[in-house]
Motif scaffolding. Structure first.
Motif, PDB file in Angstrom:
ATOM      1  N   ASP A  33       0.849  -1.138  -0.019  1.00 50.38           N
ATOM      2  CA  ASP A  33       0.093   0.077   0.103  1.00 50.38           C
ATOM      3  C   ASP A  33       0.840   1.345  -0.159  1.00 50.38           C
ATOM      4  O   ASP A  33       0.541   2.239  -0.488  1.00 50.38           O
ATOM      5  CB  ASP A  33      -0.866   0.088   1.131  1.00 50.38           C
ATOM      6  CG  ASP A  33      -1.980  -1.114   1.081  1.00 50.38           C
ATOM      7  OD1 ASP A  33      -2.204  -1.416  -0.200  1.00 50.38           O
ATOM      8  OD2 ASP A  33      -2.629  -1.482   2.171  1.00 50.38           O
ATOM      9  N   ALA A  34       2.016   1.313   0.309  1.00 53.35           N
ATOM     10  CA  ALA A  34       2.928   2.398   0.337  1.00 53.35           C
ATOM     11  C   ALA A  34       3.582   2.436  -0.897  1.00 53.35           C
ATOM     12  O   ALA A  34       4.551   3.478  -1.216  1.00 53.35           O
ATOM     13  CB  ALA A  34       4.080   2.212   1.447  1.00 53.35           C
ATOM     14  N   MET A  35       3.251   1.699  -1.844  1.00 48.81           N
ATOM     15  CA  MET A  35       3.969   1.750  -3.301  1.00 48.81           C
ATOM     16  C   MET A  35       2.754   1.770  -4.171  1.00 48.81           C
ATOM     17  O   MET A  35       2.499   0.962  -4.814  1.00 48.81           O
ATOM     18  CB  MET A  35       4.700   0.514  -3.628  1.00 48.81           C
ATOM     19  CG  MET A  35       5.674   0.390  -2.640  1.00 48.81           C
ATOM     20  SD  MET A  35       6.907  -1.076  -2.885  1.00 48.81           S
ATOM     21  CE  MET A  35       7.724  -0.594  -4.408  1.00 48.81           C
ATOM     22  N   PRO A  36       2.162   3.120  -4.412  1.00 49.64           N
ATOM     23  CA  PRO A  36       1.033   3.287  -5.251  1.00 49.64           C
ATOM     24  C   PRO A  36       1.069   2.991  -6.736  1.00 49.64           C
ATOM     25  O   PRO A  36       0.332   2.804  -7.395  1.00 49.64           O
ATOM     26  CB  PRO A  36       0.509   4.611  -4.731  1.00 49.64           C
ATOM     27  CG  PRO A  36       1.703   5.454  -4.435  1.00 49.64           C
ATOM     28  CD  PRO A  36       2.503   4.417  -3.584  1.00 49.64           C
ATOM     29  N   ASP A  37       2.537   3.281  -7.138  1.00 50.73           N
ATOM     30  CA  ASP A  37       2.903   2.943  -8.678  1.00 50.73           C
ATOM     31  C   ASP A  37       2.789   1.451  -8.918  1.00 50.73           C
ATOM     32  O   ASP A  37       3.034   1.139 -10.090  1.00 50.73           O
ATOM     33  CB  ASP A  37       3.939   3.869  -8.854  1.00 50.73           C
ATOM     34  CG  ASP A  37       4.164   5.090  -8.680  1.00 50.73           C
ATOM     35  OD1 ASP A  37       2.925   5.892  -8.847  1.00 50.73           O
ATOM     36  OD2 ASP A  37       5.300   5.635  -8.401  1.00 50.73           O
ATOM     37  N   TYR A  38       2.568   0.569  -8.000  1.00 47.97           N
ATOM     38  CA  TYR A  38       2.661  -0.823  -8.249  1.00 47.97           C
ATOM     39  C   TYR A  38       1.443  -1.380  -7.695  1.00 47.97           C
ATOM     40  O   TYR A  38       0.956  -1.257  -6.598  1.00 47.97           O
ATOM     41  CB  TYR A  38       3.970  -1.474  -7.642  1.00 47.97           C
ATOM     42  CG  TYR A  38       5.216  -0.800  -8.087  1.00 47.97           C
ATOM     43  CD1 TYR A  38       5.855  -1.464  -9.379  1.00 47.97           C
ATOM     44  CD2 TYR A  38       5.849   0.170  -7.566  1.00 47.97           C
ATOM     45  CE1 TYR A  38       7.005  -0.961  -9.783  1.00 47.97           C
ATOM     46  CE2 TYR A  38       7.137   0.681  -7.989  1.00 47.97           C
ATOM     47  CZ  TYR A  38       7.807   0.292  -9.021  1.00 47.97           C
ATOM     48  OH  TYR A  38       8.956   0.776  -9.508  1.00 47.97           O
ATOM     49  N   GLU A  39       1.071  -2.395  -8.572  1.00 50.11           N
ATOM     50  CA  GLU A  39      -0.122  -3.474  -8.391  1.00 50.11           C
ATOM     51  C   GLU A  39       0.491  -4.720  -7.805  1.00 50.11           C
ATOM     52  O   GLU A  39       1.196  -5.587  -8.601  1.00 50.11           O
ATOM     53  CB  GLU A  39      -0.944  -3.549  -9.455  1.00 50.11           C
ATOM     54  CG  GLU A  39      -2.209  -4.167  -9.254  1.00 50.11           C
ATOM     55  CD  GLU A  39      -3.214  -4.486 -10.276  1.00 50.11           C
ATOM     56  OE1 GLU A  39      -4.075  -5.037  -9.889  1.00 50.11           O
ATOM     57  OE2 GLU A  39      -2.987  -3.958 -11.189  1.00 50.11           O
ATOM     58  N   PHE A  40       0.049  -5.246  -6.769  1.00 48.66           N
ATOM     59  CA  PHE A  40       0.875  -6.356  -6.234  1.00 48.66           C
ATOM     60  C   PHE A  40      -0.407  -7.532  -6.142  1.00 48.66           C
ATOM     61  O   PHE A  40      -1.376  -7.242  -5.781  1.00 48.66           O
ATOM     62  CB  PHE A  40       1.063  -6.017  -4.791  1.00 48.66           C
ATOM     63  CG  PHE A  40       2.319  -5.512  -4.579  1.00 48.66           C
ATOM     64  CD1 PHE A  40       3.529  -6.405  -4.129  1.00 48.66           C
ATOM     65  CD2 PHE A  40       2.478  -4.355  -4.567  1.00 48.66           C
ATOM     66  CE1 PHE A  40       4.719  -5.554  -4.178  1.00 48.66           C
ATOM     67  CE2 PHE A  40       3.786  -3.453  -4.369  1.00 48.66           C
ATOM     68  CZ  PHE A  40       4.739  -4.217  -4.165  1.00 48.66           C
ATOM     69  N   ASP A  41       0.111  -8.515  -6.796  1.00 48.71           N
ATOM     70  CA  ASP A  41      -0.840  -9.754  -7.278  1.00 48.71           C
ATOM     71  C   ASP A  41      -0.092 -10.865  -6.338  1.00 48.71           C
ATOM     72  O   ASP A  41       0.756 -11.430  -6.786  1.00 48.71           O
ATOM     73  CB  ASP A  41      -0.797  -9.921  -8.516  1.00 48.71           C
ATOM     74  CG  ASP A  41      -1.416 -11.352  -8.997  1.00 48.71           C
ATOM     75  OD1 ASP A  41      -2.532 -11.675  -8.196  1.00 48.71           O
ATOM     76  OD2 ASP A  41      -1.320 -11.831 -10.054  1.00 48.71           O
ATOM     77  N   ILE A 108      11.212  -5.564  -0.184  1.00 50.99           N
ATOM     78  CA  ILE A 108      10.782  -5.254  -1.487  1.00 50.99           C
ATOM     79  C   ILE A 108      10.971  -4.217  -2.314  1.00 50.99           C
ATOM     80  O   ILE A 108      11.504  -4.160  -3.345  1.00 50.99           O
ATOM     81  CB  ILE A 108       9.195  -6.133  -1.501  1.00 50.99           C
ATOM     82  CG1 ILE A 108       9.190  -7.476  -1.024  1.00 50.99           C
ATOM     83  CG2 ILE A 108       8.534  -5.856  -2.811  1.00 50.99           C
ATOM     84  CD1 ILE A 108       7.771  -7.902  -0.681  1.00 50.99           C
ATOM     85  N   PRO A 109      10.758  -3.076  -1.532  1.00 53.90           N
ATOM     86  CA  PRO A 109      10.917  -1.726  -2.356  1.00 53.90           C
ATOM     87  C   PRO A 109      12.397  -1.531  -2.804  1.00 53.90           C
ATOM     88  O   PRO A 109      12.697  -1.255  -3.937  1.00 53.90           O
ATOM     89  CB  PRO A 109      10.464  -0.781  -1.308  1.00 53.90           C
ATOM     90  CG  PRO A 109       9.773  -1.403  -0.266  1.00 53.90           C
ATOM     91  CD  PRO A 109       9.961  -2.793  -0.321  1.00 53.90           C
ATOM     92  N   ASP A 110      13.206  -2.215  -1.865  1.00 51.33           N
ATOM     93  CA  ASP A 110      14.762  -2.010  -2.514  1.00 51.33           C
ATOM     94  C   ASP A 110      14.964  -3.016  -3.591  1.00 51.33           C
ATOM     95  O   ASP A 110      15.775  -2.712  -4.664  1.00 51.33           O
ATOM     96  CB  ASP A 110      15.556  -2.302  -1.363  1.00 51.33           C
ATOM     97  CG  ASP A 110      17.126  -1.915  -1.649  1.00 51.33           C
ATOM     98  OD1 ASP A 110      17.243  -0.936  -2.844  1.00 51.33           O
ATOM     99  OD2 ASP A 110      18.144  -2.195  -0.783  1.00 51.33           O
ATOM    100  N   MET A 111      14.377  -3.961  -3.740  1.00 51.30           N
ATOM    101  CA  MET A 111      14.466  -5.184  -4.836  1.00 51.30           C
ATOM    102  C   MET A 111      13.807  -4.413  -5.758  1.00 51.30           C
ATOM    103  O   MET A 111      14.501  -4.597  -7.033  1.00 51.30           O
ATOM    104  CB  MET A 111      13.645  -6.567  -4.417  1.00 51.30           C
ATOM    105  CG  MET A 111      14.385  -7.311  -3.362  1.00 51.30           C
ATOM    106  SD  MET A 111      13.360  -8.803  -2.929  1.00 51.30           S
ATOM    107  CE  MET A 111      14.248  -9.771  -2.210  1.00 51.30           C
ATOM    108  N   ILE A 112      12.835  -3.876  -5.953  1.00 50.60           N
ATOM    109  CA  ILE A 112      12.418  -3.224  -7.009  1.00 50.60           C
ATOM    110  C   ILE A 112      13.066  -2.190  -7.695  1.00 50.60           C
ATOM    111  O   ILE A 112      13.197  -2.035  -8.741  1.00 50.60           O
ATOM    112  CB  ILE A 112      10.853  -2.851  -6.800  1.00 50.60           C
ATOM    113  CG1 ILE A 112       9.719  -4.173  -6.551  1.00 50.60           C
ATOM    114  CG2 ILE A 112      10.040  -1.941  -7.945  1.00 50.60           C
ATOM    115  CD1 ILE A 112       8.472  -3.817  -5.967  1.00 50.60           C
ATOM    116  N   ARG A 113      13.622  -1.320  -6.613  1.00 50.09           N
ATOM    117  CA  ARG A 113      14.531  -0.234  -7.278  1.00 50.09           C
ATOM    118  C   ARG A 113      15.735  -1.003  -8.107  1.00 50.09           C
ATOM    119  O   ARG A 113      16.076  -0.474  -9.170  1.00 50.09           O
ATOM    120  CB  ARG A 113      15.054   0.648  -5.913  1.00 50.09           C
ATOM    121  CG  ARG A 113      13.896   1.612  -5.795  1.00 50.09           C
ATOM    122  CD  ARG A 113      14.464   2.539  -4.684  1.00 50.09           C
ATOM    123  NE  ARG A 113      15.037   1.929  -3.409  1.00 50.09           N
ATOM    124  CZ  ARG A 113      14.126   1.692  -2.141  1.00 50.09           C
ATOM    125  NH1 ARG A 113      13.103   2.248  -2.552  1.00 50.09           N
ATOM    126  NH2 ARG A 113      14.662   1.229  -1.203  1.00 50.09           N
TER     127      ARG A 113
END
Length: 315
Positions: A33-41, A108-113
């Motif tokens: 929810d803290a990453m609004p640019d991404y949709e988590f499935d 996860i956010p660091d992984m995505i970066r």
């Protein structure tokens, strides 16, 4: 699915994890929810749990949405459960993670970066093994050292299933035909540009690890026989050396008999020789049997897992 946002698939195997289901999803969706640019499935795989894990997953699906539940017909093991999840992960990036919260979702956010910066695989490497017992630490260290010495495909030490992979990497994994799947080895075999992120392992949320010494031993055998034929080759050399020593000893006996006559036969030395050679032969047959067993399992071409029912996410 919101086509304006990037989709991240999170694959989570569950086996008798009912007590920790809600805590896990609370942590995971707090990060999402803290990453609004991404949709988590989320793809949650119930690996034949015998407790109320499935019921808890269905409750979490009603509460949070975005959870695709795959209910396997029995316990096929974590490697098969991961395969079931990866087969259904359609995100542009895919993250396998354990449900016991020893893998922190906050990574996860660091992984995505790192992925956005160009890495095709982002590995999470544990800083230490403080949550493991002395025997587990020793066994894990020995496995990584032995495997990386004798196998062509090197496995990064202290890196588990927690990682981010691009969809291109996952497509390659889906196309691999092995029935008996050693996922750490398969992850390493596919290659691609990789980066490593260190993390600290937290204590398990609930219960204790199900990997006892016997399971760790079998897991190590599975990994070594999946990615190395060195154990087979070694016995060729052992056989050659043993035969050479036997010929040398036979020559010694013949020469000694010709020049000095015969001694009274020694029962002890005879038994030592018979038992030593018999033991070597049995070990060699055992190693050969491990590989034949793998061939037997592969040629039957049974499916890696069987799905009882799926609860998909309504789009």
């Amino acid at each position: 699915m919101d086509h304006g946002r990037t989709t991240i698939s999170v694959v989570v195997p569950f086996y008798n994890e009912a007590a920790g289901v809600e805590a896990f999803f609370a942590r995971l969706f707090s990060v999402a929810d803290a990453m609004p640019d991404y949709e988590f499935d989320v793809v949650a795989v119930n690996d034949g749990s015998t407790d109320v894990t499935l019921a808890r997953l269905l409750e979490a699906r009603e509460r949070h949405g975005r959870i695709h539940i795959v209910d396997l017909s029995r316990n096929f093991g974590k490697e098969a459960a991961l395969s079931a999840g990866l087969d259904r992960a359609r995100g542009e990036a895919v993250i396998p993670i354990d449900s016991d919260l020893q893998h922190p979702p906050e990574l996860i956010p660091d992984m995505i970066r790192r992925w956005r910066a160009g890495a095709e695989v982002v590995l999470a490497r544990r800083n230490d093994r403080v949550t493991d017992g002395p025997l587990q630490k020793f066994a894990a260290g020995m496995f990584y050292r032995m495997h990386n010495v004798i196998a062509e495909t090197k496995i990064p030490p202290d890196v588990g299933d927690f990682r981010l992979m691009s969809q291109e990497v996952v497509e390659v994994l889906r196309g691999m035909p092995e029935n008996r799947r050693f996922m750490k080895g398969l992850f390493a075999w596919v290659g691609f540009r990789s980066e490593v992120i260190p993390y600290d392992v937290a204590p398990r949320l609930e219960g204790k690890s199900r990997f006892n010494v016997w399971k760790l031993w079998n897991f190590a055998l599975e990994g070594i026989t999946s990615f190395s034929t060195v154990p087979l080759r070694v016995w060729t050399y052992i056989g050659a050396v043993t035969s050479l020593l036997a010929l040398v000893y036979a020559a010694y006996i013949v020469i000694k008999t010709i020049f000095f006559g015969t001694d009274l036969p020694g029962y002890a030395s005879l038994m030592v020789g018979v038992l030593l050679l018999g033991g070597i032969q049995l070990i060699g047959i055992g190693v050969l049997g491990e590989y034949i067993g793998r061939i037997y399992g592969e040629v039957k071409r049974r499916p890696v897992y069987v799905v009882r029912k799926e609860f998909t996410v309504e789009r």
